[in-house]
Write an enzyme that holds these catalytic residues in place. Sequence first.
Site, PDB file in Angstrom:
ATOM      1  N   LYS A 124       6.212 -62.792  54.082  1.00  0.00           N
ATOM      2  CA  LYS A 124       7.001 -61.963  53.180  1.00  0.00           C
ATOM      3  C   LYS A 124       7.523 -60.785  53.987  1.00  0.00           C
ATOM      4  CE  LYS A 124       8.139 -61.924  48.793  1.00  0.00           C
ATOM      5  NZ  LYS A 124       8.279 -63.028  47.826  1.00  0.00           N
ATOM      6  N   ASP A 164      14.166 -62.048  47.225  1.00  0.00           N
ATOM      7  CA  ASP A 164      13.121 -61.621  46.281  1.00  0.00           C
ATOM      8  C   ASP A 164      13.732 -60.442  45.519  1.00  0.00           C
ATOM      9  OD1 ASP A 164      10.069 -61.974  45.623  1.00  0.00           O
ATOM     10  OD2 ASP A 164      10.273 -59.816  45.847  1.00  0.00           O
TER      11      ASP A 164
HETATM   12  P1  NDP Z   1      15.592 -59.400  40.916  1.00  0.00           P
HETATM   13  O1  NDP Z   1      15.770 -58.243  41.815  1.00  0.00           O
HETATM   14  O2  NDP Z   1      16.683 -60.370  40.726  1.00  0.00           O
HETATM   15  O3  NDP Z   1      15.155 -58.887  39.476  1.00  0.00           O
HETATM   16  C1  NDP Z   1      14.030 -58.082  39.288  1.00  0.00           C
HETATM   17  C2  NDP Z   1      13.948 -57.659  37.841  1.00  0.00           C
HETATM   18  O4  NDP Z   1      12.719 -56.972  37.627  1.00  0.00           O
HETATM   19  C3  NDP Z   1      15.048 -56.687  37.461  1.00  0.00           C
HETATM   20  O5  NDP Z   1      15.327 -56.810  36.109  1.00  0.00           O
HETATM   21  C4  NDP Z   1      14.394 -55.340  37.770  1.00  0.00           C
HETATM   22  O6  NDP Z   1      14.955 -54.249  37.073  1.00  0.00           O
HETATM   23  C5  NDP Z   1      12.985 -55.597  37.307  1.00  0.00           C
HETATM   24  N1  NDP Z   1      12.059 -54.739  38.038  1.00  0.00           N
HETATM   25  C6  NDP Z   1      11.953 -54.617  39.379  1.00  0.00           C
HETATM   26  N2  NDP Z   1      11.014 -53.719  39.690  1.00  0.00           N
HETATM   27  C7  NDP Z   1      10.528 -53.267  38.513  1.00  0.00           C
HETATM   28  C8  NDP Z   1       9.546 -52.318  38.170  1.00  0.00           C
HETATM   29  N3  NDP Z   1       8.862 -51.650  39.111  1.00  0.00           N
HETATM   30  N4  NDP Z   1       9.287 -52.124  36.843  1.00  0.00           N
HETATM   31  C9  NDP Z   1       9.974 -52.789  35.888  1.00  0.00           C
HETATM   32  N5  NDP Z   1      10.925 -53.709  36.161  1.00  0.00           N
HETATM   33  C10 NDP Z   1      11.192 -53.932  37.450  1.00  0.00           C
HETATM   34  O7  NDP Z   1      14.256 -60.128  41.430  1.00  0.00           O
HETATM   35  P2  NDP Z   1      13.741 -61.596  41.109  1.00  0.00           P
HETATM   36  O8  NDP Z   1      14.149 -62.016  39.756  1.00  0.00           O
HETATM   37  O9  NDP Z   1      14.088 -62.440  42.264  1.00  0.00           O
HETATM   38  O10 NDP Z   1      12.159 -61.377  41.179  1.00  0.00           O
HETATM   39  C11 NDP Z   1      11.371 -61.095  40.008  1.00  0.00           C
HETATM   40  C12 NDP Z   1       9.927 -61.451  40.278  1.00  0.00           C
HETATM   41  O11 NDP Z   1       9.832 -62.833  40.604  1.00  0.00           O
HETATM   42  C13 NDP Z   1       9.273 -60.714  41.455  1.00  0.00           C
HETATM   43  O12 NDP Z   1       7.903 -60.513  41.158  1.00  0.00           O
HETATM   44  C14 NDP Z   1       9.409 -61.706  42.596  1.00  0.00           C
HETATM   45  O13 NDP Z   1       8.441 -61.491  43.595  1.00  0.00           O
HETATM   46  C15 NDP Z   1       9.167 -62.996  41.858  1.00  0.00           C
HETATM   47  N6  NDP Z   1       9.657 -64.223  42.488  1.00  0.00           N
HETATM   48  C16 NDP Z   1      10.981 -64.371  42.830  1.00  0.00           C
HETATM   49  C17 NDP Z   1      11.417 -65.551  43.377  1.00  0.00           C
HETATM   50  C18 NDP Z   1      12.860 -65.823  43.651  1.00  0.00           C
HETATM   51  O14 NDP Z   1      13.179 -66.973  43.981  1.00  0.00           O
HETATM   52  N7  NDP Z   1      13.748 -64.870  43.538  1.00  0.00           N
HETATM   53  C19 NDP Z   1      10.473 -66.637  43.701  1.00  0.00           C
HETATM   54  C20 NDP Z   1       9.138 -66.417  43.232  1.00  0.00           C
HETATM   55  C21 NDP Z   1       8.768 -65.235  42.679  1.00  0.00           C
HETATM   56  P3  NDP Z   1      16.006 -53.267  37.805  1.00  0.00           P
HETATM   57  O15 NDP Z   1      17.301 -54.026  37.804  1.00  0.00           O
HETATM   58  O16 NDP Z   1      16.016 -52.060  36.952  1.00  0.00           O
HETATM   59  O17 NDP Z   1      15.473 -53.007  39.180  1.00  0.00           O
END
Ligand code: NDP
Length: 444
Positions: A124, A164
């Site tokens: 990561k 991510d």
């Molecule tokens: P994105 O950046 O596309 O979206 C993240 C979302 O979570 C946004 O809505 C963001 O809001 C919100 N968010 C981020 N940080 C916080 C916080 N501290 N408190 C509240 N809301 C928060 O990321 P992903 O959708 O790719 O990732 C989401 C999760 O899935 C993570 O845990 C990631 O590790 C996991 N994941 C992702 C994969 C992928 O293929 N992308 C694969 C496997 C797991 P805002 O816009 O306000 O920042």
Amino acid sequence: MKTEEVIDNLKQRFPGEPEYYQAVQEVLESIEDTYNEHPEFEDCNLIERLCIPDRIVSFRVTWTDDQGKVRTNMGYRVQHNNAIGPYKGGLRFHSSVKPGILKFLAFEQTFKNSLTTLPMGGAKGGSDFSPRGKSNAEVMRFCQAFMTELWRHIGPDTDVPAGDIGVGGREVGYMYGMYKKLARENTGTLTGKGIDFGGSLIRPEATGYGNVYFLQEMLKTRNIDIKGKVVAVSGSGNVAQYTAEKLLQLGAKVVTMSDSDGYIYDPDGIDRAKLDYIMELKNLYRGRIREYAEEYGVKYVPGGRPWSEKCDIAMPCATQNELDGEDAQTLLSNGCIAVSEGGNMPSTPEAVAAFLKARILYAPGKASNAGGVSVSGLEMTQNAEKLCWTAEEVDARLHQIMENIHSQCVKFGRQPDGTVNYVRGANVAGFMKVARAMMAQGIL
Ligand code: NDP
């Protein structure tokens, strides 16, 4: 091996990394008995070699903002374990990024990748740079600066990063462009690439779709139909959007979504047109989820998390530790029957304990969100073959992989009362494959 002793040792050697201890503790607690049945593991101190990353690269990233001011951020790559294949795992761009967070994610990734059945090790990386509020040009300059250092540590057979939080198609494109320029090759050393330059169909959808496929498998074990179920989703990024899309396709009703500022509650359900609005808002205009509430006249709770809303199923898809013990109790008292994690470690240990005690269907992220990295693995295969598969083929393989992960969880997590502890199942299945591979390759 005693979990507490290992954790105490890690705390002394690596102070101030609570998320890392939390992730290690959860895995060790579930594999302790299995590990101790193999004295040969302890003879070669497998546990420390498995918990401590192979290496961590850290570097300064210097870039210039639109006002001409020179700015710095930190960049990192945690290469955790490559016993079963090249290091593989996403890059996170968020102000909260620090080594402890990336160590927890790389540790989790190692077991997740093992579960996928594909030959991928765990890694990561990322930066404390936040794309939020930055112009396109600033994001591009940052991505290019980040890659001028990272490129020498990665490659198609050594380490293949992906996206991510804060790293989507746009960021991957900018980083890949710079990588190619520096490495002078075109082997696809990043996944989640645009479809026109080596990306795989279904990769953007894969984590969310896979999450719902895993949920369906869990529901099947109790003869429950997903159709008509009310689902609370958190987040509104990549994983949340495609979790919601697949839920809609299967006839479930999604009533919440969120971002880091708050959540919206739409009792009528987020339908296709409304989800299109969210996708455009988030992916194109990079707006706030609050704007959905203004557009459709529904409730918006600033600073809140959606878990107090009544639902049958909860799918946390935002970030780590976003669902705590109290939220879990609220969900349970509201009749929630299943929780399937799209995010990595979104539930705190107290929340996990509550779900396990209540014997509801609870899928830890390393099982239920493994669809993303699985299709990344399929993207690597297509790049190596220099072929592009159809969406149907990739989706069918994704479906098959998620069914397979579910079967492994059932095999290793079945309890005497017949229910399945998916935490134990995922951890033991993921661990055993990595452990066998490490044993076979000698003490390194
Ligand atoms: P994105 O950046 O596309 O979206 C993240 C979302 O979570 C946004 O809505 C963001 O809001 C919100 N968010 C981020 N940080 C916080 C916080 N501290 N408190 C509240 N809301 C928060 O990321 P992903 O959708 O790719 O990732 C989401 C999760 O899935 C993570 O845990 C990631 O590790 C996991 N994941 C992702 C994969 C992928 O293929 N992308 C694969 C496997 C797991 P805002 O816009 O306000 O920042």
